[in-house]
Design a protein around this motif. Structure first.
Motif, mmCIF file in Angstrom:
data_model
loop_
_atom_site.group_PDB
_atom_site.id
_atom_site.type_symbol
_atom_site.label_atom_id
_atom_site.label_comp_id
_atom_site.label_asym_id
_atom_site.label_seq_id
_atom_site.Cartn_x
_atom_site.Cartn_y
_atom_site.Cartn_z
ATOM 1 N N UNK A 1 -3.454 -125.146 -42.669
ATOM 2 C CA UNK A 1 -4.010 -124.061 -41.861
ATOM 3 C C UNK A 1 -4.631 -124.600 -40.588
ATOM 4 N N UNK A 2 -4.227 -125.806 -40.196
ATOM 5 C CA UNK A 2 -4.817 -126.430 -39.012
ATOM 6 C C UNK A 2 -4.549 -125.600 -37.758
ATOM 7 N N UNK A 3 -3.393 -124.974 -37.715
ATOM 8 C CA UNK A 3 -3.085 -124.140 -36.553
ATOM 9 C C UNK A 3 -3.345 -122.682 -36.900
ATOM 10 N N UNK A 4 -4.608 -122.371 -37.165
ATOM 11 C CA UNK A 4 -4.981 -121.043 -37.663
ATOM 12 C C UNK A 4 -4.710 -119.951 -36.643
ATOM 13 N N UNK A 5 -4.869 -120.236 -35.375
ATOM 14 C CA UNK A 5 -4.630 -119.228 -34.350
ATOM 15 C C UNK A 5 -3.156 -118.824 -34.341
ATOM 16 N N UNK A 6 -2.262 -119.808 -34.550
ATOM 17 C CA UNK A 6 -0.830 -119.488 -34.587
ATOM 18 C C UNK A 6 -0.524 -118.537 -35.726
ATOM 19 N N UNK A 7 -1.080 -118.808 -36.906
ATOM 20 C CA UNK A 7 -0.868 -117.919 -38.044
ATOM 21 C C UNK A 7 -1.375 -116.510 -37.723
ATOM 22 N N UNK A 8 -2.528 -116.433 -37.078
ATOM 23 C CA UNK A 8 -3.109 -115.142 -36.751
ATOM 24 C C UNK A 8 -2.209 -114.361 -35.793
ATOM 25 N N UNK A 9 -1.642 -115.050 -34.804
ATOM 26 C CA UNK A 9 -0.739 -114.392 -33.861
ATOM 27 C C UNK A 9 0.462 -113.811 -34.606
ATOM 28 N N UNK A 10 1.038 -114.559 -35.510
ATOM 29 C CA UNK A 10 2.206 -114.091 -36.254
ATOM 30 C C UNK A 10 1.870 -112.858 -37.081
ATOM 31 N N UNK A 11 0.738 -112.892 -37.780
ATOM 32 C CA UNK A 11 0.322 -111.751 -38.594
ATOM 33 C C UNK A 11 0.048 -110.542 -37.709
ATOM 34 N N UNK A 12 -0.587 -110.789 -36.553
ATOM 35 C CA UNK A 12 -0.847 -109.701 -35.616
ATOM 36 C C UNK A 12 0.429 -109.068 -35.092
ATOM 37 N N UNK A 13 1.466 -109.869 -34.864
ATOM 38 C CA UNK A 13 2.745 -109.346 -34.370
ATOM 39 C C UNK A 13 3.425 -108.470 -35.424
ATOM 40 N N UNK A 14 3.361 -108.878 -36.672
ATOM 41 C CA UNK A 14 3.922 -108.058 -37.754
ATOM 42 C C UNK A 14 3.203 -106.711 -37.808
ATOM 43 N N UNK A 15 1.881 -106.772 -37.713
ATOM 44 C CA UNK A 15 1.062 -105.564 -37.705
ATOM 45 C C UNK A 15 1.470 -104.638 -36.555
ATOM 46 N N UNK A 16 1.666 -105.214 -35.381
ATOM 47 C CA UNK A 16 2.032 -104.441 -34.189
ATOM 48 C C UNK A 16 3.419 -103.810 -34.326
ATOM 49 N N UNK A 17 4.396 -104.589 -34.752
ATOM 50 C CA UNK A 17 5.773 -104.096 -34.854
ATOM 51 C C UNK A 17 5.861 -102.915 -35.823
ATOM 52 N N UNK A 18 5.192 -103.031 -36.959
ATOM 53 C CA UNK A 18 5.271 -101.955 -37.943
ATOM 54 C C UNK A 18 4.473 -100.727 -37.514
ATOM 55 N N UNK A 19 3.444 -100.915 -36.705
ATOM 56 C CA UNK A 19 2.723 -99.764 -36.159
ATOM 57 C C UNK A 19 3.625 -98.982 -35.221
ATOM 58 N N UNK A 20 4.426 -99.690 -34.415
ATOM 59 C CA UNK A 20 5.387 -99.030 -33.532
ATOM 60 C C UNK A 20 6.402 -98.240 -34.370
#
Length: 477
Positions: free
Chosen positions: A298-317
């Motif tokens: 989990x060293x690159x935690x911000x990267x993981x967060x971006x990916x999860x945020x993108x999934x959230x965004x796509x499905x909201x659309x």
């Protein structure tokens, strides 16, 4: 009164609203939904900023947690007071005040020289976040033609998810320099857009104008979107409905507890609690911690967060494109069923110590199920089920419960996971999703294209049916 073409009692075709009028409404809604963007941005930006704040201010773990959670406390207070402010000042001016509070809180955070000043800044930002999260759905509901009301109300959740993704990207962009002040400062841009838009671009809600006796101003607004003939019928029907409710119901917050409004209040606050106690923010807030527990880095935690945020965004659309086609109930039921299955399977992967990749797959699928239904549709429902004169107060009550539930789940997750195990905690979320599925199936009506009287009648019918079913069950026992 939730749409020019239906809530005023007009029974003509939806095509009465010309395309140019709908485009005008969408433009206004986009500006006001920037309040949702700020909601997402200010809740998300701290995840990356905290890495550098902790080092600069030498914060212990309790102080780090308070920097995150104190915003939720401020949001509860902001949401609680938003209804009164929006009713007194008007929706447009209330949003302008809230944007000014966003600007003040952001400037204070940028200038913070120690932990205590930053803590105060986060409280101020929380007040703005909570107030805006209650006011934005009210405004969107009150300007939306019925045909596109679901999509317009879903814009709030869409902009929340966009705000979260942008906050993660901003964190990523400034991670090289470690400038957490710049991460917060970027929030000044959307706050200024909302302030200018609320003051100089968007009109006041015509529902608020009519309730305050500004009939001519409201007539001009509705006529500019739907034409003068429909504007006259909207105003006539509004005053008829207002007279009926004023003769039979108390005013103010007490009115939410009146028998006529109580079913709407129960649905609003219950859905607010289910949205949070279903576990979504344990994933959003603690994704790196959860991922680390799977055995992956989990060293690159911000990267993981971006990916999860993108999934959230796509499905909201995706949800926005289907909410007016399939309806609210179908999306809610499918969403909660999907959340129940995926969060339960996620829990089992931890209990049975399955492949870390499998855990990640179920985590992402869970987020997709939430964002495709319960996430945005909750805000749609809140904007539709309350009577026009109590919409601000009802939205305020539901949003306050939403923020309180968010706070409780956020504070309880790590201790609960430590005491019971992470997998077992996710199974508890599965039980809550099952309860939510049962509640929606039994008590939440379909509100697609419905006028307020139609929605209210359907709501009372469901509660009456539920009460009779309970009585029958009790007799059988």
């Amino acid at each position: 009164m939730q749409g020019f073409s239906r809530d005023a009692g007009v029974r003509g075709p939806l095509e009465q609203i010309p395309a140019a009028g709908k485009r005008k409404v969408v433009a206004w809604a986009t500006i006001i939904a920037v309040g949702g963007f700020l909601f997402g941005y200010d809740t998300g930006v701290v995840s990356g900023a905290l890495l550098y704040i902790s080092a600069e201010f030498e914060l212990n773990s309790a102080q780090q947690g308070s920097i995150v959670s104190v915003l939720l406390i401020g949001a509860m207070v902001g949401a609680m007071s938003a209804g009164r402010i929006a009713d007194r000042l008007g929706r447009r001016r209330a949003l302008a005040v809230e944007s000014a509070v966003f600007i003040g809180g952001t400037l204070l955070a940028v200038a913070a020289h120690d932990y205590w000043v930053l803590l105060i800044a986060r409280v101020v930002l929380g007040l703005a976040v909570g107030a805006a999260s209650a006011t934005v759905p009210v405004y969107l509901s009150e300007i939306s033609p019925a045909e596109i009301r679901g999509r317009i109300l879903s814009m709030n959740q869409l902009l929340i998810t966009v705000g979260i993704v942008v906050s993660y990207l901003v964190d990523l962009g400034f991670s090289g320099s470690g400038s957490w002040r710049a991460m917060f400062a970027v929030g000044l841009i959307p706050a200024a857009v909302l302030c200018v838009g609320a003051l100089f671009v968007v009109p006041e809600s015509y529902v608020w104008l009519l309730a305050r006796g500004h009939d001519e101003q409201a007539r001009g607004l509705v006529a500019g979107v739907a034409g003068p003939e429909l504007a006259d019928r909207v105003i006539e029907r509004f005053h008829e409905q207002q007279q009926e409710t004023e003769d039979s119901e108390p005013a103010g917050m007490r009115a939410l507890l009146a028998p006529r409004v109580r079913p709407a209040l129960i649905v609003g606050v219950t859905m607010a609690a289910i949205q949070q106690f279903g576990g979504i923010n344990t994933i959003i807030y603690f994704a790196p911690t959860i991922i680390e527990q799977t055995g992956l880095s989990a060293s690159n935690s911000i990267f993981y967060s971006v990916f999860i945020g993108l999934v959230n965004l796509i499905m909201t659309v995706v949800s926005m494109s289907t909410v007016d086609r399939f309806g609210r109930r179908a999306l809610l039921l499918a969403s909660l069923l999907g959340m129940l299955i995926t969060v339960s399977l996620l829990g089992l992967t931890f209990i049975a110590q399955m492949s870390p990749t499998l855990s990640l797959v179920f985590m992402v699928l869970y987020i997709a199920c939430f964002a495709g239904g319960l996430g945005p549709v909750f805000w749609v429902i809140v904007g539709e089920i309350f009577p026009p004169r109590l919409r601000a107060q009802g939205s305020s009550a539901a949003t306050t419960v939403n923020w309180f539930s968010n706070f409780v789940v956020s504070q309880a997750f790590l201790p609960l996971a430590g005491a019971l195990g992470q997998g077992q905690t996710f199974l508890i979320f599965g039980v809550i999703c099952l309860l939510g599925l049962t509640f929606v199936s039994r008590f939440v009506p379909e509100t697609k294209n419905g006028s307020y009287p139609e929605i209210d009648a359907s709501l009372h019918e469901r509660f009456e049916h539920g009460r009779h079913a309970d009585s029958a069950t009790g007799t059988a026992r």
